[in-house]
Scaffold this motif. Structure first.
Motif, short mmCIF file in Angstrom:
data_model
loop_
_atom_site.label_atom_id
_atom_site.label_comp_id
_atom_site.label_asym_id
_atom_site.label_seq_id
_atom_site.Cartn_x
_atom_site.Cartn_y
_atom_site.Cartn_z
N TYR A 90 0.82 -1.21 0.00
CA TYR A 90 0.00 0.00 0.00
C TYR A 90 0.86 1.26 0.00
O TYR A 90 0.53 2.26 0.63
CB TYR A 90 -0.99 0.01 1.17
CG TYR A 90 -1.73 -1.30 1.31
CD1 TYR A 90 -2.42 -1.84 0.23
CD2 TYR A 90 -1.70 -2.02 2.50
CE1 TYR A 90 -3.06 -3.07 0.34
CE2 TYR A 90 -2.34 -3.24 2.61
CZ TYR A 90 -3.02 -3.76 1.54
OH TYR A 90 -3.66 -4.97 1.65
N VAL A 98 -5.73 1.69 5.30
CA VAL A 98 -6.24 1.31 3.98
C VAL A 98 -7.48 0.44 4.13
O VAL A 98 -8.45 0.60 3.39
CB VAL A 98 -5.14 0.62 3.13
CG1 VAL A 98 -5.72 0.11 1.81
CG2 VAL A 98 -4.00 1.60 2.86
N ASN A 101 -10.29 2.53 4.40
CA ASN A 101 -10.43 3.40 3.23
C ASN A 101 -9.78 4.77 3.45
O ASN A 101 -10.31 5.81 3.05
CB ASN A 101 -11.90 3.57 2.83
CG ASN A 101 -12.07 3.72 1.33
OD1 ASN A 101 -11.36 3.09 0.56
ND2 ASN A 101 -13.01 4.55 0.92
N GLN A 102 -8.60 4.76 4.10
CA GLN A 102 -7.86 5.98 4.41
C GLN A 102 -6.38 5.78 4.09
O GLN A 102 -5.91 4.65 3.98
CB GLN A 102 -7.98 6.33 5.90
CG GLN A 102 -9.38 6.63 6.37
CD GLN A 102 -9.87 7.97 5.88
OE1 GLN A 102 -9.10 8.87 5.57
NE2 GLN A 102 -11.19 8.13 5.81
N THR A 140 -10.10 -6.65 2.96
CA THR A 140 -10.74 -5.34 2.82
C THR A 140 -9.77 -4.32 2.24
O THR A 140 -10.12 -3.54 1.35
CB THR A 140 -11.27 -4.85 4.18
OG1 THR A 140 -12.17 -5.83 4.69
CG2 THR A 140 -11.98 -3.52 4.05
N ASN A 144 -9.99 -1.88 -1.08
CA ASN A 144 -9.95 -0.43 -0.89
C ASN A 144 -8.77 0.21 -1.62
O ASN A 144 -8.90 1.31 -2.17
CB ASN A 144 -9.88 -0.07 0.59
CG ASN A 144 -11.16 -0.37 1.32
OD1 ASN A 144 -12.20 -0.66 0.72
ND2 ASN A 144 -11.12 -0.31 2.64
N TRP A 145 -7.61 -0.44 -1.60
CA TRP A 145 -6.40 0.17 -2.18
C TRP A 145 -6.59 0.48 -3.65
O TRP A 145 -6.13 1.51 -4.14
CB TRP A 145 -5.20 -0.73 -1.95
CG TRP A 145 -3.92 -0.12 -2.45
CD1 TRP A 145 -3.10 -0.63 -3.43
CD2 TRP A 145 -3.29 1.09 -2.01
NE1 TRP A 145 -2.03 0.20 -3.63
CE2 TRP A 145 -2.12 1.27 -2.76
CE3 TRP A 145 -3.64 2.05 -1.06
CZ2 TRP A 145 -1.28 2.36 -2.59
CZ3 TRP A 145 -2.79 3.13 -0.88
CH2 TRP A 145 -1.62 3.29 -1.64
N GLY A 147 -9.09 1.53 -5.09
CA GLY A 147 -9.88 2.75 -5.24
C GLY A 147 -9.22 4.01 -4.72
O GLY A 147 -9.56 5.11 -5.17
N ILE A 148 -8.27 3.89 -3.77
CA ILE A 148 -7.70 5.10 -3.16
C ILE A 148 -6.24 5.35 -3.49
O ILE A 148 -5.73 6.44 -3.21
CB ILE A 148 -7.88 5.11 -1.62
CG1 ILE A 148 -7.06 4.00 -0.95
CG2 ILE A 148 -9.35 5.03 -1.25
CD1 ILE A 148 -7.01 4.09 0.57
N ILE A 156 -9.94 11.49 -0.91
CA ILE A 156 -10.44 10.36 -0.13
C ILE A 156 -11.47 10.83 0.89
O ILE A 156 -12.51 10.20 1.08
CB ILE A 156 -9.27 9.62 0.57
CG1 ILE A 156 -8.39 8.95 -0.48
CG2 ILE A 156 -9.80 8.59 1.56
CD1 ILE A 156 -7.08 8.42 0.07
N ASN A 160 -15.35 9.59 1.36
CA ASN A 160 -15.80 8.97 2.61
C ASN A 160 -16.87 9.76 3.35
O ASN A 160 -17.36 9.32 4.38
CB ASN A 160 -14.60 8.75 3.54
CG ASN A 160 -13.69 7.64 3.03
OD1 ASN A 160 -14.14 6.73 2.34
ND2 ASN A 160 -12.42 7.72 3.37
#
Length: 161
Positions: A90, A98, A101-102, A140, A144-145, A147-148, A156, A160
């Motif tokens: 990441y 991550v 989702n951060q 997860t 998520n990675w 997408g971000i 981000i 969120n």
């Protein structure tokens, strides 16, 4: 428009595009203002020594827009052969972050190797939570990675909300 003007315009546009793509690649890696990754720790040492070791600016290598420091020429050379094997997952952002989702910074001493991959966490308290369900958080985080990874923290945050 003359051919000369068209060529100049194309070159300027191409240069701007390349520079914007270069910037986009850098936001995928957690590095300081000098492009130094993982606060100067030797990413190979996690695998060879089983612990984080501070690197030196005498032994460096670049990968994905970031500069990595190593504690020895041997470690630098191992990294250069297969950087993806040794670089933190990441982009060196907090693996638990991550999964949430951060993109959070990391403490290089809060680390874990799973499946021959290096994962870093924000701090040791977050690492304790991460270790409670590494397979679940990894599943997860992997989703998520995608997408971000190419987004800034502001982008981000908007997603969120």
């Amino acid at each position: 428009m003359t051919l000369s003007s068209l060529i100049k315009s194309t070159l300027v546009s191409s240069a701007l595009l390349v520079s914007s793509l270069s910037f986009a690649a850098n936001i995928e890696v957690n590095a300081n203002n000098n492009d130094l990754a993982i606060k100067g720790y030797d990413t190979v040492s996690y695998f060879t020594d089983g612990s984080p070791t501070k690197g030196s600016d005498k032994y460096t290598a670049a990968y994905n827009g970031a500069i990595y420091h190593f504690s020895s020429a041997d470690n630098r050379d191992l990294f250069k052969v297969t950087p993806a094997k040794y670089a933190p997952q990441y982009g060196g952002f907090c693996a638990m972050g991550v999964a949430m989702n951060q993109k959070f910074d990391t403490d290089p001493t809060a680390w874990h190797i799973k499946g021959d991959k290096l994962y870093l966490n924000l701090n040791k308290d977050v690492q304790k939570q991460w270790l409670k369900d590494v397979p679940g958080f990894l599943e997860t985080a992997q989703v998520n990675w995608t997408g971000i990874k190419g987004l800034t923290e502001d982008q981000i945050e908007k997603i969120n909300e």
